[in-house]
Design a protein around this motif. Sequence first.
Motif, PDB file in Angstrom:
ATOM      1  N   GLU A   9       0.814  -1.216   0.000  1.00 19.92           N
ATOM      2  CA  GLU A   9       0.000   0.000   0.000  1.00 19.92           C
ATOM      3  C   GLU A   9       0.844   1.261   0.000  1.00 19.92           C
ATOM      4  OE1 GLU A   9      -3.244   2.563   0.286  1.00 19.92           O
ATOM      5  OE2 GLU A   9      -2.920   0.585  -0.520  1.00 19.92           O
ATOM      6  N   LEU A  49      10.015 -10.046  10.049  1.00 19.56           N
ATOM      7  CA  LEU A  49       9.440  -8.763  10.453  1.00 19.56           C
ATOM      8  C   LEU A  49       8.745  -8.178   9.241  1.00 19.56           C
ATOM      9  CD1 LEU A  49       9.701  -5.452  10.367  1.00 19.56           C
ATOM     10  CD2 LEU A  49       9.209  -6.409  12.599  1.00 19.56           C
ATOM     11  N   THR A  50       7.507  -7.775   9.429  1.00 16.88           N
ATOM     12  CA  THR A  50       6.784  -7.129   8.349  1.00 16.88           C
ATOM     13  C   THR A  50       5.776  -6.183   8.977  1.00 16.88           C
ATOM     14  OG1 THR A  50       5.243  -7.501   6.540  1.00 16.88           O
ATOM     15  CG2 THR A  50       5.229  -9.132   8.263  1.00 16.88           C
ATOM     16  N   GLY A  51       5.129  -5.357   8.174  1.00 19.41           N
ATOM     17  CA  GLY A  51       4.185  -4.443   8.805  1.00 19.41           C
ATOM     18  C   GLY A  51       3.495  -3.495   7.855  1.00 19.41           C
ATOM     19  N   ASP A  52       2.713  -2.603   8.444  1.00 23.00           N
ATOM     20  CA  ASP A  52       1.891  -1.677   7.657  1.00 23.00           C
ATOM     21  C   ASP A  52       1.823  -0.321   8.354  1.00 23.00           C
ATOM     22  OD1 ASP A  52       0.533  -3.752   5.744  1.00 23.00           O
ATOM     23  OD2 ASP A  52       0.322  -4.575   7.763  1.00 23.00           O
ATOM     24  N   VAL A  83       4.903  -5.043  12.614  1.00 16.32           N
ATOM     25  CA  VAL A  83       4.975  -3.671  13.109  1.00 16.32           C
ATOM     26  C   VAL A  83       3.831  -2.836  12.542  1.00 16.32           C
ATOM     27  CG1 VAL A  83       6.600  -2.926  11.281  1.00 16.32           C
ATOM     28  CG2 VAL A  83       6.424  -1.608  13.381  1.00 16.32           C
ATOM     29  N   ASP A 179      13.197  -0.883  12.528  1.00 14.16           N
ATOM     30  CA  ASP A 179      12.054  -1.802  12.691  1.00 14.16           C
ATOM     31  C   ASP A 179      12.484  -3.252  12.469  1.00 14.16           C
ATOM     32  OD1 ASP A 179      10.224   0.272  12.980  1.00 14.16           O
ATOM     33  OD2 ASP A 179       9.571   0.229  10.884  1.00 14.16           O
TER      34      ASP A 179
END
Length: 371
Positions: A9, A49-52, A83, A179
């Motif tokens: 995104e 580790l991944t996130g938005d 995260v 992060d």
Amino acid sequence: MNTVVTQTEDAGAAASAGPTDALGTSAAQARSAVLEELIRKDPGRFRVLTGDRPTGRLHLGHFFGTLHNRVRLQELGVELFVVIADYQVLTDRDVADNLLQHVEELVLDYLAIGVDPARSTIFTHGAVPALNQLMLPFLSLVSVSELNRNPTVKDEISHSRQSAVSGLMFTYPVHQAADILFCKANLVPVGQDQLPHLELTRTVARRFNDRYGAGSAVFPQPDALLSSAPLLLGTDGTKMSKSRNNAITLAATADETARLVKGAKTDSERHISYDPATRPEVSSLLLLAALCQGRSPEQVAADIGSAGAAALKKVVTESVNEYLAPIRARRAEYGRDRAHLRAVLSEGNERARAVADATLAEVRAAMNTCY
Ligand code: TRP
């Protein structure tokens, strides 16, 4: 599937900013195939580790692009950190509106799709002081011209709603390195727009180890795991995006979904066929139905034949609603218990803080700054 393009995104537009291999896409794809094999053999050696960014509800583009991949990795036995990048919301806007609400919506989306807080850690980076402190030594390891060259940041600057570029916009990829490295993640599932950030993370890790490691590596150099997620278009035929009102969110009701699909752009040819190059809107709808049905878009097209766009939309609406029904039911259930949501987040933050404190202690020792 022809159009195999990955997406994330907000920053996703960078994917079309130039020749994809400027971002190292094909090398990352080859490496990702090797990694998938290693994960199957020994999931325990990986930490993901991944996130938005918390800017709104997640949608089907996110779901088929990255979310279901996270749950897949979790189910394979990989340790997962997710995260919620609250500070990162401030890169291209002055104020992070409705932040608490957006954060809770993300937690709900994660729980609904099956991220299990007993095994995986969901946290907001704003709540982890030691993670943020890593930003300072990390900033010292990169040059201004390296920051200046980042194609994803350049693209975001050109689409930013701010008149001036903030220091955070310019430096957030270093924050993203924090992060990833605070928990020593060695695997980061990303869309191709995020590859420059991952390359920077690897550079930071390498330079830190070279400068302060005294022969031993404080940080791993994490690998990108490039998902082969297909690109789903929004209902207006452009990139599916939170900000464009063209996205089917996980949280949408069946009726809202029907309305969105009904208004979706198609073309005037009655015979339905899968041809992403010449019929992008029809093909994206076919792809969406196919992903929900676990079949190929060509098969879905053959079912519909010459019944036209209305029949296609009916199939899409039914497939999406059927597929999302259990996810939506779980989401509604979790949504009734805000106290539980807060508890998931505060436990995740606590876990993240313990990990970050330990890493910062190592960093201080390596930098000889324990006073
Ligand atoms: N930049 C990512 C996005 O906009 C969000 C993010 C923040 C992230 N920190 C991260 C992704 C660390 C992967 C790893 O989608």
